[in-house]
Design an enzyme around this catalytic site. Structure first.
Site, PDB file in Angstrom:
ATOM      1  N   THR A 151       0.687  -0.690  -0.166  1.00  0.00           N
ATOM      2  CA  THR A 151       0.014   0.190   0.283  1.00  0.00           C
ATOM      3  C   THR A 151       0.990   1.276   0.182  1.00  0.00           C
ATOM      4  O   THR A 151       1.809   1.399   0.540  1.00  0.00           O
ATOM      5  CB  THR A 151      -0.717   0.222   1.516  1.00  0.00           C
ATOM      6  OG1 THR A 151      -0.412   0.263   2.681  1.00  0.00           O
ATOM      7  CG2 THR A 151      -1.830  -0.618   1.486  1.00  0.00           C
ATOM      8  N   ASP A 152       0.407   2.373  -0.659  1.00  0.00           N
ATOM      9  CA  ASP A 152       0.559   3.296   0.385  1.00  0.00           C
ATOM     10  C   ASP A 152       0.088   3.879   1.509  1.00  0.00           C
ATOM     11  O   ASP A 152      -0.120   3.052   2.249  1.00  0.00           O
ATOM     12  CB  ASP A 152      -0.272   4.874  -0.344  1.00  0.00           C
ATOM     13  CG  ASP A 152       0.434   6.226  -1.053  1.00  0.00           C
ATOM     14  OD1 ASP A 152       1.998   6.006   0.403  1.00  0.00           O
ATOM     15  OD2 ASP A 152       0.857   7.539  -2.136  1.00  0.00           O
ATOM     16  N   TRP A 153       0.726   4.844   1.844  1.00  0.00           N
ATOM     17  CA  TRP A 153       1.170   4.349   3.270  1.00  0.00           C
ATOM     18  C   TRP A 153      -0.264   5.278   3.949  1.00  0.00           C
ATOM     19  O   TRP A 153      -0.604   6.068   3.451  1.00  0.00           O
ATOM     20  CB  TRP A 153       2.302   5.227   3.733  1.00  0.00           C
ATOM     21  CG  TRP A 153       3.327   4.709   4.229  1.00  0.00           C
ATOM     22  CD1 TRP A 153       4.377   5.069   5.601  1.00  0.00           C
ATOM     23  CD2 TRP A 153       5.111   3.904   3.674  1.00  0.00           C
ATOM     24  NE1 TRP A 153       5.315   4.131   5.355  1.00  0.00           N
ATOM     25  CE2 TRP A 153       5.381   3.376   4.271  1.00  0.00           C
ATOM     26  CE3 TRP A 153       4.127   3.386   1.760  1.00  0.00           C
ATOM     27  CZ2 TRP A 153       6.571   2.687   3.854  1.00  0.00           C
ATOM     28  CZ3 TRP A 153       5.352   2.082   1.679  1.00  0.00           C
ATOM     29  CH2 TRP A 153       6.590   2.376   2.667  1.00  0.00           C
TER      30      TRP A 153
END
Length: 766
Positions: free
Chosen positions: A228-230
């Site tokens: 994931t993106d953060w």
């Protein structure tokens, strides 16, 4: 080190497997020490290493690293080898800091010039972005360090980026947006892909099985992991099922427990978890095995590379009366706060702590034997016009041979986290340029910005050098170009509009409170400007040089080809000037008789070459089926139509003086099955059904002609004949069902169904 990943998985508990699916903290993955599974560090890129000295402590300082030009600048080099060299250097710095995966490259398409993160992205064109991203990946991973190609997919704005639902039609989605990821994944073999925050057609990217499994894993064969993106997770178990392996960062034990609970309850097949863990272990062990203990890099060498990269990426937009390059004996007024305090990188997660910083004034002063003076011109913070600063600059400029103004966009105008609302530079910058140019005819503007800007002062500036955000060596690189130590060779990877209202996404950016509609469809960037015959400020691919180039000839090795073959295109270019220089030779493909909506032309090849004065070179391009194809939504794959295509070459999208032609014969079938709505033209393009379709269509046409003549005679209206002739011309676009009934000649429904079955049999479609 040899390991049997499946054997390791067989020894793991469900809890241990689930634990690997999320991070240890902000920047590390979890270890399972009893089985020899290490923790690895992942950290921000992509144009430099943004690593905290202690990855487990968010309060620790960011380590110094070489700040290379940001993506918008580096891609403007159009130089695969240069980008790979920069990637190699980034990999070395990761090795020195024990980083296993560098987050980047960022290959999202520049849909609108207002996107606040455009400074990080490579291009408005998916082919160019894919090629540049591929060589970034090859460079970094060549050092035994992984990459994470981001942000997958259709993440083209910062406004509501955590939740916005991107509504995009299927053809556009495949032809424009994921396409920029394809090269880095397929040719670059990127270890990881980062999914975006947003939704695509109602599904969050983190749980979008169409993107994560069907496209990424099945069509492209990606063997690494999706992270994931953060903070981009939505539903943890659904994400895992859709093809999301790693959640970053760690948010607590609850999400791991969700996975364990789903397995225990039978909601989640443990085989799905095992497959995710196998991918995770493959990447983790690859990073661990790639470590080079005690590795160190040479900071001076990397800074020199940053300087070369910045210079080769700068784009000379205008150079009236050959004002540039400057002569050493000219006196110079260096104006603008950016000349001493450079704007060299974008704001947000990619913010690097540079190992050093080159200020342009220092290097210009050293080169200007005729003397150089400095005036600040505008305040570093705020947009207000400071009359005292402008007057000081005007006075200085009037007394020198040349004025060089450093201007652009401050960080407050563009950054990750928000989108721009307009194309304007600060009023203080615009007014400074206008006032200085009014007293100094030899005015040069050097821009520092991450995306296109409006230039109301363009007529008053004799030369404009687009420096983008050139990294820590942007100042020395600018001096190199201004004084001709480097002949500029950058080309725009995005269109510069005259005004915001001219841009393709103007009516649909940034959308409403919950969704954004990609109403421009395929017509992103230069595709839109050419279709609309809109003249931009500067076109895609534009960039001047201190020498001149002539495009002398173009040739193809075959005039006809099947879509299973390759055509070789040869373009001859000559340096007709008096200086050595580099040229980016661009090749576009233009479909001449397509039956579907397509852009006027599309970039399908480019090559950067270096030529001495008078020297010529032959540049070859190999075009395959994909170069002529569009994404056919009926078959869910790429399809190259039978027909004629023009191959155009030149120095920009707006200037393609050379043209050749090739006829492509499709060996594919543009539909899954013949139906009553299958069009005549589709069948005429297939050898097995062409004769039938031609005859059936002609029989229908004859019936129409007779009917038109009959009605005209009975009604005494000669205009009906012309009307029926127009209908006849459109007959090839009719479906087979038009053969039944009065207008088609009276074929019965029973006969029509039998005919359809016979055609499917001929094509092996059952």
């Amino acid at each position: 080190m040899e390991r049997n990943v499946k054997t390791i998985i067989a020894q793991m508990t469900v809890e241990e497997k689930a634990s690997l699916c999320s991070g240890l903290n902000m920047w590390q993955t979890k270890a399972v020490e009893r089985l020899g599974i290490p923790s690895i560090v992942v950290t921000d890129g992509p144009h430099g290493l943004r690593k905290q000295s202690n990855p487990g402590d968010m309060s620790s300082k960011t380590v110094p690293a070489t700040c290379f030009p940001s993506g918008a600048g580096l891609a403007s080099s159009w130089d695969r080898e240069l980008i790979e060299a920069v990637g190699n250097a980034l990999g070395e710095e990761c090795q020195a800091e024990d980083v296993g995966v560098l987050l980047g490259p960022a290959v999202n398409i520049k849909r609108s010039p207002l996107c606040g993160r455009n400074f990080e992205y490579l291009s408005e064109d998916p082919y160019l972005s894919s090629e540049m991203g591929t060589h970034h990946v090859l460079g970094v991973q060549g050092q035994g360090v992984g990459t994470s190609v981001k942000h997958f997919a259709a993440n083209n704005q910062e406004t509501l980026r955590n939740s916005i639902n991107t509504i995009v039609d299927e053809r556009t989605l495949h032809e424009i947006y994921p396409s920029s990821f394809e090269g880095p994944v397929v040719k670059g073999d990127a270890w990881t892909v980062m999914c975006a925050y947003n939704q695509v057609n109602g599904e969050f990217c983190s749980e979008n099985s169409e993107l994560l499994t069907k496209v990424l894993k099945e069509r492209w064969g990606h063997g690494g992991i999706v992270m994931t993106d953060w903070g981009a997770i939505n539903a943890r178990v659904k994400g895992l099922e859709a093809g999301l392996e790693l959640e970053m960062p760690y948010v607590g034990p609850e999400h791991d427990a969700m996975i364990v609970g789903a397995v225990r309850s039978g909601e989640l097949d443990e085989a799905v978890l095992d497959a995710a863990v196998e991918r995770l272990l493959t990447v983790i062990f690859k990073a661990a095995d790639g470590k080079k203990a005690g590795f160190a890099y040479d900071r001076d060498t990397h800074h020199a590379l940053a300087r070369r990269a910045a210079a080769d990426s700068m784009v000379l937009l205008k150079n009236e009366d050959a004002l540039l390059p400057l002569a050493a004996e000219q006196s110079v007024a260096v104006i603008g706060a950016f000349a001493k305090t450079p704007r060299y990188q974008g704001g947000g997660s990619s913010h690097i702590s540079p190992t050093r910083m080159d200020a342009a004034f220092d290097f210009i002063a050293a080169a200007a034997a005729g003397g150089a003076g400095y005036a600040q011109g505008y305040p570093l913070k705020g947009d207000a016009v400071d009359e005292a600063l402008i007057e000081e600059a005007v006075t200085l400029a009037a007394g020198k041979d040349v004025a060089v103004i450093f201007a652009g966009l401050p960080e407050s105008f563009e950054s990750e986290g928000f989108d721009r609302e307009h194309l304007d530079m600060p009023a203080s910058h615009n007014e400074l340029i206008r006032r200085v140019a009014a007293v100094q005819p030899n005015t040069v503007v050097v821009l520092s910005n991450g995306a296109p800007v409006a230039m109301p002062w363009l007529g008053g500036a004799k030369a404009v050098l687009e420096g983008y955000l050139g990294g820590q060596a942007t100042g020395s690189a600018a001096a190199d170009v201004l004084y001709g130590q480097v002949n500029p060779s950058g080309k725009l990877t995005e269109t510069f509009p005259v005004r915001l209202e001219q841009t393709p996404a103007y009516l649909n950016f940034p959308g409403g409170k919950s969704e954004v509609f990609y109403g421009e469809g395929l017509f992103v960037g230069y595709r839109y400007y050419e279709a609309k015959k809109e003249k931009p400020l500067f076109p895609f691919g534009h960039g001047l040089s201190y020498t001149t180039f002539a495009y002398e000839s173009i040739a193809v090795d075959k005039a006809h080809m099947k879509d299973t073959e390759t055509v070789t295109v040869t373009v001859t270019v000559r340096n007709t000037g008096e200086r050595a220089g580099k040229e980016v030779v661009q090749l576009y493909v233009k479909p001449l008789d397509s039956t579907v909506v397509r852009p006027l032309k599309e970039l399908k090849g480019f090559r950067k070459i270096s030529l001495q004065p008078g020297e010529s070179a032959q540049v070859t391009f190999a075009l395959d089926k994909r170069s002529f194809a569009y994404f056919n939504t009926e078959i869910g794959d790429w399809f190259a139509e039978t027909g004629a295509y023009e191959l155009l070459s030149g120095p920009s999208s707006a200037e393609t003086p050379l043209a050749a032609a090739v006829n492509v014969v499709s060996t594919g079938i543009p539909f899954r099955k013949v139906t009553r709505n299958t069009k005549f033209y589709e069948l005429m393009a297939i050898p097995e059904t062409a004769e039938f379709a031609e005859k059936a269509m002609n029989d229908s046409v004859e019936g129409l002609k007779q009917m038109g003549a009959m009605f005209a005679e009975s009604m005494g209206d000669s205009g009906l004949v012309e009307l029926f002739e127009a209908v006849v011309r459109m007959k090839k676009f009719d479906g087979l069902r038009s053969m039944s009934g009065l207008m088609g000649g009276g074929m019965t429904e029973e006969k029509l169904e039998a005919t359809i079955a016979e055609l499917n049999g001929k094509l092996g479609l059952g």
